[in-house]
Design a protein around this motif. Structure first.
Motif, PDB file in Angstrom:
ATOM      1  N   ALA A   1      44.826  39.419  45.379  1.00 15.69           N
ATOM      2  CA  ALA A   1      44.200  38.774  46.470  1.00 15.69           C
ATOM      3  C   ALA A   1      42.748  39.056  46.712  1.00 15.69           C
ATOM      4  O   ALA A   1      42.161  39.248  47.832  1.00 15.69           O
TER       5      ALA A   1
ATOM      6  N   VAL B   1      38.918  37.466  45.816  1.00 10.58           N
ATOM      7  CA  VAL B   1      38.500  36.211  46.294  1.00 10.58           C
ATOM      8  C   VAL B   1      39.133  34.665  45.401  1.00 10.58           C
ATOM      9  O   VAL B   1      39.270  33.879  45.857  1.00 10.58           O
TER      10      VAL B   1
ATOM     11  N   VAL C   1      50.544  38.719  46.125  1.00  9.26           N
ATOM     12  CA  VAL C   1      50.822  40.434  45.769  1.00  9.26           C
ATOM     13  C   VAL C   1      49.625  40.962  45.418  1.00  9.26           C
ATOM     14  O   VAL C   1      49.058  40.613  44.586  1.00  9.26           O
TER      15      VAL C   1
ATOM     16  N   ARG D   1      47.981  45.040  45.173  1.00 11.75           N
ATOM     17  CA  ARG D   1      48.421  46.566  45.607  1.00 11.75           C
ATOM     18  C   ARG D   1      47.618  47.246  46.689  1.00 11.75           C
ATOM     19  O   ARG D   1      47.859  48.360  46.961  1.00 11.75           O
TER      20      ARG D   1
ATOM     21  N   ALA E   1      27.443  38.620  45.127  1.00 12.46           N
ATOM     22  CA  ALA E   1      28.086  37.357  45.851  1.00 12.46           C
ATOM     23  C   ALA E   1      26.526  36.404  45.681  1.00 12.46           C
ATOM     24  O   ALA E   1      26.470  35.423  46.700  1.00 12.46           O
TER      25      ALA E   1
ATOM     26  N   VAL F   1      52.490  44.944  41.142  1.00 17.25           N
ATOM     27  CA  VAL F   1      53.396  44.344  40.184  1.00 17.25           C
ATOM     28  C   VAL F   1      53.820  45.131  38.917  1.00 17.25           C
ATOM     29  O   VAL F   1      52.661  45.733  38.192  1.00 17.25           O
TER      30      VAL F   1
ATOM     31  N   ALA G   1      45.747  36.586  38.573  1.00 22.42           N
ATOM     32  CA  ALA G   1      44.214  36.682  39.412  1.00 22.42           C
ATOM     33  C   ALA G   1      44.025  38.003  39.447  1.00 22.42           C
ATOM     34  O   ALA G   1      43.638  38.486  40.698  1.00 22.42           O
TER      35      ALA G   1
ATOM     36  N   VAL H   1      33.770  46.880  38.839  1.00 21.23           N
ATOM     37  CA  VAL H   1      33.988  46.297  37.510  1.00 21.23           C
ATOM     38  C   VAL H   1      34.175  44.978  37.237  1.00 21.23           C
ATOM     39  O   VAL H   1      34.609  44.295  38.204  1.00 21.23           O
TER      40      VAL H   1
ATOM     41  N   GLY I   1      31.645  38.927  35.858  1.00 22.54           N
ATOM     42  CA  GLY I   1      30.627  39.041  36.632  1.00 22.54           C
ATOM     43  C   GLY I   1      29.853  37.857  37.285  1.00 22.54           C
ATOM     44  O   GLY I   1      28.893  38.084  37.953  1.00 22.54           O
TER      45      GLY I   1
ATOM     46  N   GLN J   1      31.869  34.842  38.795  1.00 24.47           N
ATOM     47  CA  GLN J   1      32.557  33.684  39.447  1.00 24.47           C
ATOM     48  C   GLN J   1      32.772  33.948  40.524  1.00 24.47           C
ATOM     49  O   GLN J   1      33.726  33.182  41.264  1.00 24.47           O
TER      50      GLN J   1
ATOM     51  N   LYS K   1      30.823  32.943  43.079  1.00 23.31           N
ATOM     52  CA  LYS K   1      30.120  31.779  43.424  1.00 23.31           C
ATOM     53  C   LYS K   1      31.468  30.747  43.176  1.00 23.31           C
ATOM     54  O   LYS K   1      31.251  29.387  44.070  1.00 23.31           O
TER      55      LYS K   1
HETATM   56  C1  LIG Z   1      29.087  44.576  41.064  1.00 26.43           C
HETATM   57  C2  LIG Z   1      29.362  43.296  40.862  1.00 26.43           C
HETATM   58  C3  LIG Z   1      28.235  42.456  41.184  1.00 26.43           C
HETATM   59  C4  LIG Z   1      28.762  40.932  40.941  1.00 26.43           C
HETATM   60  N1  LIG Z   1      27.979  39.910  41.570  1.00 26.43           N
HETATM   61  C5  LIG Z   1      28.194  38.709  41.433  1.00 26.43           C
HETATM   62  C6  LIG Z   1      27.381  37.755  41.894  1.00 26.43           C
HETATM   63  O1  LIG Z   1      26.126  37.899  42.452  1.00 26.43           O
HETATM   64  N2  LIG Z   1      27.569  36.342  41.738  1.00 26.43           N
HETATM   65  C7  LIG Z   1      28.890  35.984  41.404  1.00 26.43           C
HETATM   66  O2  LIG Z   1      29.127  34.915  41.172  1.00 26.43           O
HETATM   67  N3  LIG Z   1      29.746  36.953  40.896  1.00 26.43           N
HETATM   68  C8  LIG Z   1      29.383  38.372  40.901  1.00 26.43           C
HETATM   69  N4  LIG Z   1      30.468  39.225  40.534  1.00 26.43           N
HETATM   70  C9  LIG Z   1      31.602  38.868  39.988  1.00 26.43           C
HETATM   71  C10 LIG Z   1      32.746  38.475  41.243  1.00 26.43           C
HETATM   72  O3  LIG Z   1      32.815  39.312  42.370  1.00 26.43           O
HETATM   73  C11 LIG Z   1      34.073  38.616  40.422  1.00 26.43           C
HETATM   74  O4  LIG Z   1      34.361  37.737  39.468  1.00 26.43           O
HETATM   75  C12 LIG Z   1      35.103  38.298  41.569  1.00 26.43           C
HETATM   76  O5  LIG Z   1      34.953  38.909  42.698  1.00 26.43           O
HETATM   77  C13 LIG Z   1      36.472  38.327  40.857  1.00 26.43           C
HETATM   78  O6  LIG Z   1      37.640  38.272  41.945  1.00 26.43           O
HETATM   79  P1  LIG Z   1      39.062  38.278  41.361  1.00 26.43           P
HETATM   80  O7  LIG Z   1      39.901  37.770  42.757  1.00 26.43           O
HETATM   81  O8  LIG Z   1      39.298  37.660  40.150  1.00 26.43           O
HETATM   82  O9  LIG Z   1      39.104  39.929  41.284  1.00 26.43           O
HETATM   83  P2  LIG Z   1      39.469  41.129  42.255  1.00 26.43           P
HETATM   84  O10 LIG Z   1      38.355  40.963  43.537  1.00 26.43           O
HETATM   85  O11 LIG Z   1      39.300  42.361  41.391  1.00 26.43           O
HETATM   86  O12 LIG Z   1      41.034  41.013  42.930  1.00 26.43           O
HETATM   87  C14 LIG Z   1      42.235  41.364  42.222  1.00 26.43           C
HETATM   88  C15 LIG Z   1      43.070  41.932  42.882  1.00 26.43           C
HETATM   89  O13 LIG Z   1      44.389  42.169  41.799  1.00 26.43           O
HETATM   90  C16 LIG Z   1      44.873  43.245  42.456  1.00 26.43           C
HETATM   91  N5  LIG Z   1      45.776  43.638  41.301  1.00 26.43           N
HETATM   92  C17 LIG Z   1      45.541  43.946  40.239  1.00 26.43           C
HETATM   93  N6  LIG Z   1      46.439  44.294  39.558  1.00 26.43           N
HETATM   94  C18 LIG Z   1      47.694  44.274  40.274  1.00 26.43           C
HETATM   95  C19 LIG Z   1      49.000  44.427  40.247  1.00 26.43           C
HETATM   96  N7  LIG Z   1      49.607  44.878  39.086  1.00 26.43           N
HETATM   97  N8  LIG Z   1      49.778  44.302  41.135  1.00 26.43           N
HETATM   98  C20 LIG Z   1      49.121  43.741  42.517  1.00 26.43           C
HETATM   99  N9  LIG Z   1      47.998  43.569  42.757  1.00 26.43           N
HETATM  100  C21 LIG Z   1      47.094  43.801  41.583  1.00 26.43           C
HETATM  101  C22 LIG Z   1      43.731  44.381  42.836  1.00 26.43           C
HETATM  102  O14 LIG Z   1      44.234  45.021  43.804  1.00 26.43           O
HETATM  103  C23 LIG Z   1      42.705  43.332  43.496  1.00 26.43           C
HETATM  104  O15 LIG Z   1      42.592  43.108  44.822  1.00 26.43           O
HETATM  105  C24 LIG Z   1      30.185  40.667  40.660  1.00 26.43           C
HETATM  106  C25 LIG Z   1      31.141  41.500  40.318  1.00 26.43           C
HETATM  107  C26 LIG Z   1      30.681  43.031  40.447  1.00 26.43           C
HETATM  108  C27 LIG Z   1      31.637  43.864  40.067  1.00 26.43           C
END
Ligand SMILES: Cc1cc2nc3c(=O)[nH]c(=O)nc-3n(C[C@H](O)[C@H](O)[C@H](O)COP(=O)(O)OP(=O)(O)OC[C@H]3O[C@@H](n4cnc5c(N)ncnc54)[C@H](O)[C@@H]3O)c2cc1C
Length: 435
Positions: free
Chosen positions: A14, A16, A35, A37, A51, A196, A225, A346, A373, A375, A377
């Motif tokens: 959950a 972005v 789902v 964690r 962001a 999961v 995701a 991370v 790092g 996406q 946006k």
């Molecule tokens: C320091 C930093 C700076 C950044 N700056 C930028 C920027 O300036 N511009 C930009 O475009 N992007 C930036 N990014 C990248 C961007 O923030 C990420 O690409 C994006 O937030 C990823 O979102 P996500 O939903 O894929 O991952 P996440 O936000 O990590 O969400 C994944 C979720 O999955 C859950 N999960 C994992 N495994 C399980 C499981 N087995 N069971 C249940 N739940 C699980 C986790 O709890 C987590 O909440 C940056 C990232 C970082 C770390």
């Protein structure tokens, strides 16, 4: 809690990205369960995000996705489609990408032309006048602070390319929560504090997930995701064997400091700066502060992790000092505090720093991973692209042979989703967070 639950689709994560996918899949008429964690939406790597919204990418699909997605941020309440209370704001500051041979203007300005992204080309005099307080020296290559050449004066100057519509989102975690709240309004269910632990299959098709409390959710579509944990989830699902692009978690820090005075005010906000010449990027933040991140200069060690949960999430003195001192070469009035302040998070880094938005060889199991790092946006458009991909593949499209095309609702641009294939030949990119 029932020990057996059914849905049309399960989204794991959950953040972005997962929240955006959940919103669009729910809009498509599916019963969706998300789902996570963690205890709420946006608490994973999304919470550490800077962001920044920019359009400089090395590929046409990368630029088109960012430009289409920007329109979603700029009309955020309309994108959400529901009154969800306090919403994230888009802060349009513009961004200047400083000249650097590793990502020359010739690599992306033609894409801006082709795709209709407004831009201005600045020489060093224009750069100095448009961003007061900025040193326009060319320092390439980035160096470590203990390298005496770091302190050498510049002998040449640089300019840059300004994109006036770039900026940042005021609160990345709130943005994810907004998407999750809108998805709930559409009928999605969120299961927090649920990990999961297994992915079930029935024959060649995914059939559901098992949670750490032993309960099972049954669905014929599962979307990975899971952010930096995505590789681990694929292992649970037994997929990845046909991927030509792999992902690895990488620890990252972003420094928070007080911005130097006199280089921006409320009426003329300071543009964000992408500075691969010195190995940093920076943008303004609330209360006159500045966020400073890194662009993976070759002189710095990469902090690869075997397990994202091993990441130490406090900023360190060494990285803080390097990032802020590099930014202070560009902004000579910037002070370098003694105590580190900022965040660590991370990245889920793919081999070519381009995400993987795709189906897999397990029918019904999709991935939105490897976000490298860069996406955050794209979150608004990723939901739409994944919905289109899933709709078409579930209706028999052979995406691996004839890639699905998503047409942006705001820009009308056609985005070839084959660019994000798990089986692509490595894209030609900067090999850094700039994509
Ligand atoms: C320091 C930093 C700076 C950044 N700056 C930028 C920027 O300036 N511009 C930009 O475009 N992007 C930036 N990014 C990248 C961007 O923030 C990420 O690409 C994006 O937030 C990823 O979102 P996500 O939903 O894929 O991952 P996440 O936000 O990590 O969400 C994944 C979720 O999955 C859950 N999960 C994992 N495994 C399980 C499981 N087995 N069971 C249940 N739940 C699980 C986790 O709890 C987590 O909440 C940056 C990232 C970082 C770390």
């Amino acid at each position: 809690m029932p020990d057996k639950e059914t849905a049309d689709a399960i989204v794991v994560g959950a953040g972005v990205i997962g929240s955006s996918i959940a919103l669009e899949l729910t809009r498509s008429g599916r019963q969706v369960v998300v789902v996570d964690r963690a205890g709420g939406a946006g608490l994973g790597s999304t919470s550490a995000s800077s962001a920044v919204v920019r359009f400089n990418f090395s590929t046409a699909a990368g630029v088109a996705a960012a430009w289409e997605s920007y329109a979603g941020w700029a009309s955020w309440s309309a994108h959400l489609g529901h009154d969800v209370g306090d919403v994230a704001r888009y802060v349009r500051t513009g961004l200047v990408m400083l000249d650097v041979d590793a990502a020359p203007r010739s690599a992306y300005v033609p894409l801006f032309e082709e795709l209709g992204v407004p831009y201005e080309e600045w020489d060093s005099a224009e750069l100095a006048s448009r961003v007061p307080g900025l040193d326009v020296g060319r320092y390439w290559p980035p160096r470590r602070l203990d390298d005496p050449r770091f302190w050498h004066d510049a002998t040449q100057t640089l300019g840059g390319v300004f994109t006036p519509d770039a900026g940042h989102v005021s609160d990345p975690q709130l943005a994810a929560q907004n998407l999750a709240a809108a998805a709930v309004r559409e009928g999605a269910r969120f299961r927090f504090q649920s990990t999961v632990a297994a992915v079930h299959r029935s024959g060649d098709r995914v059939s559901g997930v098992e949670l750490d409390d032993g309960s099972t959710i049954w669905a014929s579509i599962v979307v990975n995701a899971a952010g930096p944990w995505s590789g681990g989830l694929n292992e649970l699902a037994g997929v990845g064997g046909d991927f030509t692009v792999s992902v690895r978690p990488m620890r990252q820090e972003v420094a928070h400091v007080v911005a130097p005075g006199g280089t921006g005010d409320a009426t003329q906000p300071r543009p964000a700066v992408a500075d691969m010449d010195l190995g940093t990027y920076f943008r303004s933040d609330v209360g006159g502060s500045l966020l400073i991140g890194g662009t993976e200069p070759a002189c710095d060690p990469f902090e690869w992790l075997d397990d994202p949960d091993d990441a130490h999430l406090q900023p360190t003195s060494a990285v803080f000092e390097a990032q802020v001192t590099r930014a202070a070469r560009r902004l000579p009035d910037l002070g370098v505090p003694n105590r580190p302040r900022g965040v660590a998070g991370v990245y889920d880094v793919s081999d070519d720093w381009t995400p993987i938005y795709d189906r897999t060889d397990l029918a019904g199991y999709y991935v939105a991973m490897g976000t490298s790092g860069n996406q955050f946006k794209n979150a608004p458009v990723v939901g739409c692209m994944m919905r289109t991909l899933i709709d078409e593949v579930e209706h028999g499209a052979d995406h691996d042979t004839l890639p699905v095309v998503y047409t942006g609702v705001h820009t009308g641009l056609e985005i070839d989703l084959g660019a994000f294939s798990r089986r692509r030949s490595r894209s030609s990119t900067t090999g850094t967070v700039m994509g």
